[in-house]
Design an enzyme around this catalytic site. Structure first.
Site, mmCIF file in Angstrom:
data_model
loop_
_atom_site.group_PDB
_atom_site.id
_atom_site.type_symbol
_atom_site.label_atom_id
_atom_site.label_comp_id
_atom_site.label_asym_id
_atom_site.label_seq_id
_atom_site.Cartn_x
_atom_site.Cartn_y
_atom_site.Cartn_z
ATOM 1 N N CYS A 55 56.903 36.653 12.176
ATOM 2 C CA CYS A 55 56.024 37.638 12.649
ATOM 3 C C CYS A 55 54.797 37.306 12.199
ATOM 4 O O CYS A 55 54.373 37.472 11.109
ATOM 5 C CB CYS A 55 56.466 38.810 12.017
ATOM 6 S SG CYS A 55 57.676 38.621 10.710
ATOM 7 N N VAL A 56 53.717 36.780 12.947
ATOM 8 C CA VAL A 56 52.370 36.716 12.461
ATOM 9 C C VAL A 56 51.510 37.119 13.841
ATOM 10 O O VAL A 56 51.862 37.293 14.868
ATOM 11 C CB VAL A 56 51.885 35.113 12.672
ATOM 12 C CG1 VAL A 56 52.528 34.560 10.943
ATOM 13 C CG2 VAL A 56 52.891 34.272 13.564
#
Lengths: 412, 103
Positions: free
Chosen positions: B102-103
């Site tokens: 998750c970025v």
């Protein structure tokens, strides 16, 4: 003459072509850029199309407008890269041998990877807004829609521009309020993440914003399939969410050509050194933008900051020196929140978005992690900056590395 | 970072309970963390855990899709083994960091 070949003429490839044409000795180097599409899309603008804020003409221009005369631009389809032989094959049978290769082939949406997504309801009640067609179809739909359940769902991680779906629901709230039917529209934001955004401090701020706007958030929902009969999205653990209109962020994958070349991971992203942006395997290949597997956002701002690093390291590689530039994963995103306001976030590999001012410490004019009118103007102004400054590789008044100046420490 | 005694071993964990150092992990630690989720680990669970640990040590970024195409278990099966948040829970039990897809 030596050859630099750039694959992909989107945001990242175009910026690199411009930088290299200014920096390299053109007597010695030939710069060629290839793409299968002759149109350049202003991708941040696609978000505004469903809400009748931008028209098609606002987001497209011919790619050829953005290259200097000493760059060769070829419209053709890539068959595959042969990295061991330093050459690229094209579907028309031609080949180009390169000394250095820049891969800038980006990421694509793949709705066909989710069962039922591209079924009967596709472009009837299910739309994406990451393609011009999807955004235009949704614009037509929203013009006549009288209300019901609007579900916005992210199929999988990672995806291009992680703030766009949040902006989408905020703009939808604004759009239906202005139309006078907000009370008839139920907006639900469904994400595979455990919060509205990926990083804790920004998630807290954005969750509060969504709550204020009466937008429901469903977290930890990992999409398995779409049931066209029942008009529901179904997760792997069997949770069903009904919709009247579904706006989907489909699974994102890198270009199929990367898979054909045997150079990608399971999502066709190219294994890349996250600091030098050089290929993990080939010293004369660099990857810029969404095509790389580096752990930062897939976004134009990241490509912009990375372009400085790729440029410097490419020059080092050409001269046979150690690569000196080090990328920090810097990203900078304007989040349009509706009602003429916006939030700005600035972060990198190690530092999550913090509140403060940007780009001048203590002055701004933009407020970090604050919902302000000035941030919205920044976003609107950005379209002009994109076409006239950014793509042409001209200087921007922002450092490529993230800075702590102007940022405040936060305890959560 | 805090020290915590799990299954009689002192280990370093972060504020969410993920092991800071995968090398401190033991099978008993896995069994103990699994209890927090009311899970009794089977052979199949350990096959997944082994895969996760190897992939992590190889420097690979783990995603649900990747584990689902590993040949060990599909995504549906992963949910059955680790209900709730399969990748987050299995990573915690495997003593590797929380997945950062998750970025």
């Amino acid at each position: 003459m030596k050859q630099i070949l750039i694959l992909g003429a989107g945001t990242a490839g175009t910026m690199m072509a411009n930088k290299l044409s200014k920096g390299l000795d053109i007597e010695e180097w030939k710069i060629t850029i290839v793409d299968k599409d002759k149109i350049h899309y202003y991708q941040p603008g696609l978000l505004f199309i469903p809400f009748d804020i931008y028209k098609k003409e606002d987001v497209i221009k011919p790619k050829a407008n953005f290259f200097p005369s000493n760059v060769e631009f070829i419209i053709t389809e890539i068959s595959k890269i042969l990295p061991e032989e330093n050459k690229v094959l094209f579907t028309d049978g031609k080949t180009i041998k390169y000394d250095f290769l820049l891969i800038a082939t980006g990421t694509n949406v793949c709705p066909e990877e989710t069962p039922g997504l591209k079924g009967n309801l596709w472009y009837k009640n299910i739309f994406d807004f990451y393609t011009l067609n999807g955004a235009l179809e949704l614009q037509k739909f929203f013009r006549y829609w009288e209300g019901g359940k609007l579900v916005v769902n992210i199929a999988d991680m990672p995806f291009k521009c992680p703030v766009a779906p949040i902006e989408f629901v905020c703009l939808a709230d604004d759009f239906f309020t202005k139309k006078g039917i907000r009370d008839k529209v139920d907006i639900t934001y469904v994400t595979p993440l455990s919060g509205a955004f990926t990083k804790p401090i920004a998630t807290k701020m954005l969750s509060e914003l969504l709550e204020e706007k009466n937008i429901h958030v469903v977290t930890d929902f990992y999409l398995e399939k779409v049931d066209n009969e029942k008009k529901t999205i179904v997760s792997y653990d069997g949770i069903e969410i009904p919709f009247d209109v579904l706006t989907i962020v489909p699974l994102n994958k890198g270009d199929e050509m990367i898979a054909r070349s045997g150079m990608g991971d399971e999502l066709n992203y190219v294994p890349t050194n996250k600091f030098t942006l050089q290929s993990d395997k080939y010293q004369n290949i660099f990857i810029i933008g969404d095509a790389a597997n580096i752990p930062t956002s897939k976004a134009g701002s990241v490509a912009h900051f990375a372009s400085e690093i790729v440029y410097e390291n490419l020059i080092c590689a050409i001269e046979g020196r150690t690569l000196t530039a080090k990328f920090d994963g810097h990203a900078n995103c304007y989040i349009e929140t509706g009602k003429g306001k916006g939030v700005l976030i600035d972060f990198n590999y190690d530092t999550e978005p913090l509140p403060g001012t940007f780009p001048l410490p203590g002055i701004g004019p933009f407020g970090l992690l604050k919902n302000t009118k000035m941030n919205h103007y920044g976003k609107i102004l950005f379209r002009w900056i994109y076409w006239h400054i950014l793509l042409k590789g001209k200087e921007m008044p922002i450092e490529s590395h993230m800075t702590f100046a102007g940022k405040n420490k936060v305890n959560i | 970072m805090v020290e915590k005694i799990i299954a009689g071993v002192t280990v370093n964990v972060n504020n969410e309970g993920y092991l800071e150092n995968p090398a401190q992990w033991t099978k008993d630690i896995a069994l103990e963390i699994a209890k927090e989720y009311n899970l009794t680990l089977t052979e199949k669970h350990f096959q997944v855990i082994d895969y996760l640990r190897k992939a992590h040590l190889n420097g690979e970024t783990l995603t649900m899709r990747k584990v689902g195409s590993s040949g060990i278990v599909d995504i549906k099966g992963l949910y059955e083994l680790f209900p709730g948040g399969p990748l987050k829970i299995s990573s915690k039990i495997a003593g590797i960091p929380k997945p950062t897809s998750c970025v």
